[in-house]
Design a protein around this motif. Structure first.
Motif, PDB file in Angstrom:
ATOM      1  N   SER A  15       0.840  -1.201   0.000  1.00 12.91           N
ATOM      2  CA  SER A  15       0.000   0.000   0.000  1.00 12.91           C
ATOM      3  C   SER A  15       0.873   1.248   0.000  1.00 12.91           C
ATOM      4  O   SER A  15       2.075   1.189   0.261  1.00 12.91           O
ATOM      5  CB  SER A  15      -0.906   0.020   1.231  1.00 12.91           C
ATOM      6  N   GLY A  16       0.237   2.389  -0.276  1.00 11.23           N
ATOM      7  CA  GLY A  16       0.957   3.649  -0.288  1.00 11.23           C
ATOM      8  C   GLY A  16       1.526   4.017   1.061  1.00 11.23           C
ATOM      9  O   GLY A  16       2.658   4.502   1.162  1.00 11.23           O
ATOM     10  N   ARG A  17       0.757   3.778   2.119  1.00  8.94           N
ATOM     11  CA  ARG A  17       1.259   4.109   3.458  1.00  8.94           C
ATOM     12  C   ARG A  17       2.480   3.256   3.813  1.00  8.94           C
ATOM     13  O   ARG A  17       3.390   3.706   4.519  1.00  8.94           O
ATOM     14  CB  ARG A  17       0.141   3.938   4.492  1.00  8.94           C
ATOM     15  N   GLU A  18       2.502   2.004   3.303  1.00 10.65           N
ATOM     16  CA  GLU A  18       3.657   1.150   3.560  1.00 10.65           C
ATOM     17  C   GLU A  18       4.871   1.570   2.736  1.00 10.65           C
ATOM     18  O   GLU A  18       6.013   1.403   3.164  1.00 10.65           O
ATOM     19  CB  GLU A  18       3.296  -0.307   3.305  1.00 10.65           C
ATOM     20  N   ALA A  19       4.620   2.146   1.560  1.00 12.08           N
ATOM     21  CA  ALA A  19       5.728   2.697   0.772  1.00 12.08           C
ATOM     22  C   ALA A  19       6.381   3.850   1.525  1.00 12.08           C
ATOM     23  O   ALA A  19       7.614   3.968   1.557  1.00 12.08           O
ATOM     24  CB  ALA A  19       5.220   3.170  -0.588  1.00 12.08           C
ATOM     25  N   ILE A  20       5.570   4.693   2.165  1.00 16.10           N
ATOM     26  CA  ILE A  20       6.117   5.778   2.980  1.00 16.10           C
ATOM     27  C   ILE A  20       6.891   5.199   4.163  1.00 16.10           C
ATOM     28  O   ILE A  20       8.018   5.618   4.458  1.00 16.10           O
ATOM     29  CB  ILE A  20       4.986   6.707   3.472  1.00 16.10           C
ATOM     30  N   GLY A  21       6.297   4.217   4.846  1.00 16.54           N
ATOM     31  CA  GLY A  21       6.967   3.602   5.982  1.00 16.54           C
ATOM     32  C   GLY A  21       8.276   2.945   5.596  1.00 16.54           C
ATOM     33  O   GLY A  21       9.274   3.023   6.337  1.00 16.54           O
ATOM     34  N   PHE A  22       8.301   2.291   4.438  1.00 12.86           N
ATOM     35  CA  PHE A  22       9.528   1.648   3.964  1.00 12.86           C
ATOM     36  C   PHE A  22      10.632   2.677   3.750  1.00 12.86           C
ATOM     37  O   PHE A  22      11.794   2.467   4.133  1.00 12.86           O
ATOM     38  CB  PHE A  22       9.233   0.901   2.659  1.00 12.86           C
ATOM     39  N   ILE A  23      10.281   3.813   3.162  1.00  9.81           N
ATOM     40  CA  ILE A  23      11.267   4.872   2.930  1.00  9.81           C
ATOM     41  C   ILE A  23      11.733   5.479   4.247  1.00  9.81           C
ATOM     42  O   ILE A  23      12.931   5.758   4.420  1.00  9.81           O
ATOM     43  CB  ILE A  23      10.680   5.944   1.987  1.00  9.81           C
ATOM     44  N   LEU A  24      10.817   5.673   5.173  1.00  9.65           N
ATOM     45  CA  LEU A  24      11.227   6.229   6.472  1.00  9.65           C
ATOM     46  C   LEU A  24      12.229   5.324   7.181  1.00  9.65           C
ATOM     47  O   LEU A  24      13.091   5.807   7.929  1.00  9.65           O
ATOM     48  CB  LEU A  24       9.994   6.459   7.355  1.00  9.65           C
ATOM     49  N   ASN A  25      12.136   4.021   6.930  1.00  6.73           N
ATOM     50  CA  ASN A  25      13.121   3.097   7.511  1.00  6.73           C
ATOM     51  C   ASN A  25      14.515   3.295   6.917  1.00  6.73           C
ATOM     52  O   ASN A  25      15.516   2.865   7.509  1.00  6.73           O
ATOM     53  CB  ASN A  25      12.682   1.648   7.292  1.00  6.73           C
ATOM     54  N   GLU A  26      14.592   3.913   5.751  1.00 10.12           N
ATOM     55  CA  GLU A  26      15.870   4.132   5.077  1.00 10.12           C
ATOM     56  C   GLU A  26      16.524   5.450   5.478  1.00 10.12           C
ATOM     57  O   GLU A  26      17.697   5.672   5.184  1.00 10.12           O
ATOM     58  CB  GLU A  26      15.642   4.139   3.553  1.00 10.12           C
ATOM     59  N   ILE A  27      15.762   6.334   6.110  1.00  9.56           N
ATOM     60  CA  ILE A  27      16.254   7.681   6.387  1.00  9.56           C
ATOM     61  C   ILE A  27      16.932   7.725   7.750  1.00  9.56           C
ATOM     62  O   ILE A  27      16.369   7.284   8.753  1.00  9.56           O
ATOM     63  CB  ILE A  27      15.087   8.694   6.346  1.00  9.56           C
ATOM     64  N   VAL A  28      18.126   8.272   7.777  1.00 10.87           N
ATOM     65  CA  VAL A  28      18.845   8.499   9.039  1.00 10.87           C
ATOM     66  C   VAL A  28      18.385   9.845   9.595  1.00 10.87           C
ATOM     67  O   VAL A  28      18.540  10.886   8.947  1.00 10.87           O
ATOM     68  CB  VAL A  28      20.361   8.503   8.824  1.00 10.87           C
ATOM     69  N   THR A  29      17.807   9.836  10.780  1.00 11.81           N
ATOM     70  CA  THR A  29      17.234  11.048  11.354  1.00 11.81           C
ATOM     71  C   THR A  29      18.029  11.510  12.565  1.00 11.81           C
ATOM     72  O   THR A  29      18.690  10.720  13.237  1.00 11.81           O
ATOM     73  CB  THR A  29      15.778  10.811  11.786  1.00 11.81           C
ATOM     74  N   SER A  30      17.917  12.810  12.851  1.00  9.88           N
ATOM     75  CA  SER A  30      18.526  13.365  14.056  1.00  9.88           C
ATOM     76  C   SER A  30      17.464  13.798  15.059  1.00  9.88           C
ATOM     77  O   SER A  30      17.621  13.608  16.261  1.00  9.88           O
ATOM     78  CB  SER A  30      19.416  14.557  13.701  1.00  9.88           C
ATOM     79  N   LYS A  31      16.342  14.347  14.555  1.00 15.02           N
ATOM     80  CA  LYS A  31      15.314  14.860  15.455  1.00 15.02           C
ATOM     81  C   LYS A  31      13.959  14.164  15.306  1.00 15.02           C
ATOM     82  O   LYS A  31      13.073  14.339  16.119  1.00 15.02           O
ATOM     83  CB  LYS A  31      15.126  16.356  15.225  1.00 15.02           C
TER      84      LYS A  31
END
Length: 371
Positions: free
Chosen positions: A38-54
């Protein structure tokens, strides 16, 4: 027999499940991509790839709840930027939000319009590390973009008959994570519902309509409770491999332009206020209908034309951002996809004209009663 236009796609019984052959994709020019459920899972998958600081996300206010949820699931705090009546992002809102140093900014090409170039430039001037995630669901089959994002997501099941399916695209490098398909209620219920709808269209048994609508409702309820990020089903992937994208784009352009010429502008103003060219592919034919939106939506449904609202907003957005609330309250999405012919578009226009005639008749009766 009353025709039906709009609502969920249906799957013909003869659709095959061929997994061989070349992959039919439009994203080959990008570095890497993954098909998700699903689209929401595509967003979640990408968020797992992003290194975040805040873990701060900058999101537009004209957004559906399902797109907001992946950020909340990942523990992000949300900063919003508004839009104007023409879907241009509010740059002052963005300037204020950038003071919070967001890790990721989501932009959306609403109804195929690309209005985010200035917003992205402003954000990138503030921080080169800010990740730009572009939701191109409404513009996925357009030929070009006005800026280069870091990631793209698009829900493909909104475009053609797929039980499940979305795409996550990495524009600049390869994804680190993999995806697998696991059997799930969402996929099975939607697949069966789409087959039942095909049977209903062929024989109009009311019991079938009740069954497939119940399955669709249960499918949506199931994915709300399922926080997994799954790959697309092999069945849906096989359909993508067999899709004639050129035909789909041509039919959508033709249907949009017929509606643009036929629909009375006194009822509702087109959001995409121009004819569609061969470089674009319309998602739908959206209009703004002040005062009568709910009445005409009901009238069209009574005549077999089902027009969704895109979108009901999250409560905190609806209560605090008046323009987005106005758009949500007055927008109607008229279907013009590849399932339908020029005759179908003319039927839609005639049905809308009949609504106008009825409203004028009611107004005349009221005026006569006061004279």
């Amino acid at each position: 027999m009353l025709r039906e236009i709009g609502s969920e796609f249906h799957i013909e019984s003869e659709v095959s499940n061929k997994l061989d052959g070349n992959l039919n994709t439009t994203q080959k020019k990008y570095a890497d991509y993954r098909y998700t459920r699903s689209g929401r899972e595509a967003i979640g998958f990408i968020l797992n790839e992003i290194v975040t600081s805040k873990k701060v996300a900058l999101l537009p206010t004209y957004i559906c709840k399902s797109m907001l949820q992946p950020f909340l699931n990942k523990g992000y705090s949300i900063e919003y930027f508004g839009i104007d009546e023409n879907f241009n992002p509010n740059l002052k809102d963005i300037e204020r939000a950038l003071c919070k140093d967001p890790d990721v900014m989501l932009v959306i090409d609403w109804f195929g319009m690309s209005r985010n170039q200035d917003a992205v430039c402003l954000a990138k001037e503030h921080s080169k590390q800010l990740v730009i995630l572009s939701d191109c669901t409404h513009s996925y089959f357009n030929d070009s973009m006005t800026f280069e994002p870091d990631f793209i997501v698009a829900s493909l099941r909104k475009w053609f008959a797929l039980p499940d399916g979305a795409v996550a695209i990495n524009c600049k490098c390869n994804f680190e994570n993999k995806l697998e398909f696991n059997d799930n209620v969402f996929y099975h219920h939607r697949k069966e519902a789409m087959r039942l709808k095909s049977n209903y269209i062929n024989n109009r048994e009311k019991a079938l309509k009740t069954q497939y609508r119940k399955l669709l409702s249960e499918a949506e309820a199931s994915i709300e409770l399922d926080d997994r990020i799954l790959g697309i089903s092999p069945f849906s992937l096989s359909i993508i491999n067999q899709m004639d994208f050129d035909y789909m784009k041509r039919k959508r352009r033709e249907n949009f332009n017929i509606l643009y010429n036929l629909i009375d502008k006194s009822l509702g103003m087109p959001i995409v206020n121009k004819m569609i060219t061969e470089n674009d592919c319309p998602f739908c034919f959206p209009i703004i209908v002040e005062n009568n939106r709910d009445q005409i939506q009901e009238w069209l449904a009574e005549n077999g034309i089902y027009c969704p609202v895109l979108w009901p907003l999250p409560d905190e957005v609806y209560l605090n951002y008046g323009i987005s609330a106005y758009l949500s309250d007055n927008m109607l999405s008229i279907p013009c996809d590849q399932r339908y012919s020029a005759d179908d578009m003319e039927y839609i226009a005639k049905t809308i004209k009949a609504f106008l005639g009825r409203k004028q008749h009611e107004t005349t009766k009221i005026n006569d009663s006061w004279s």
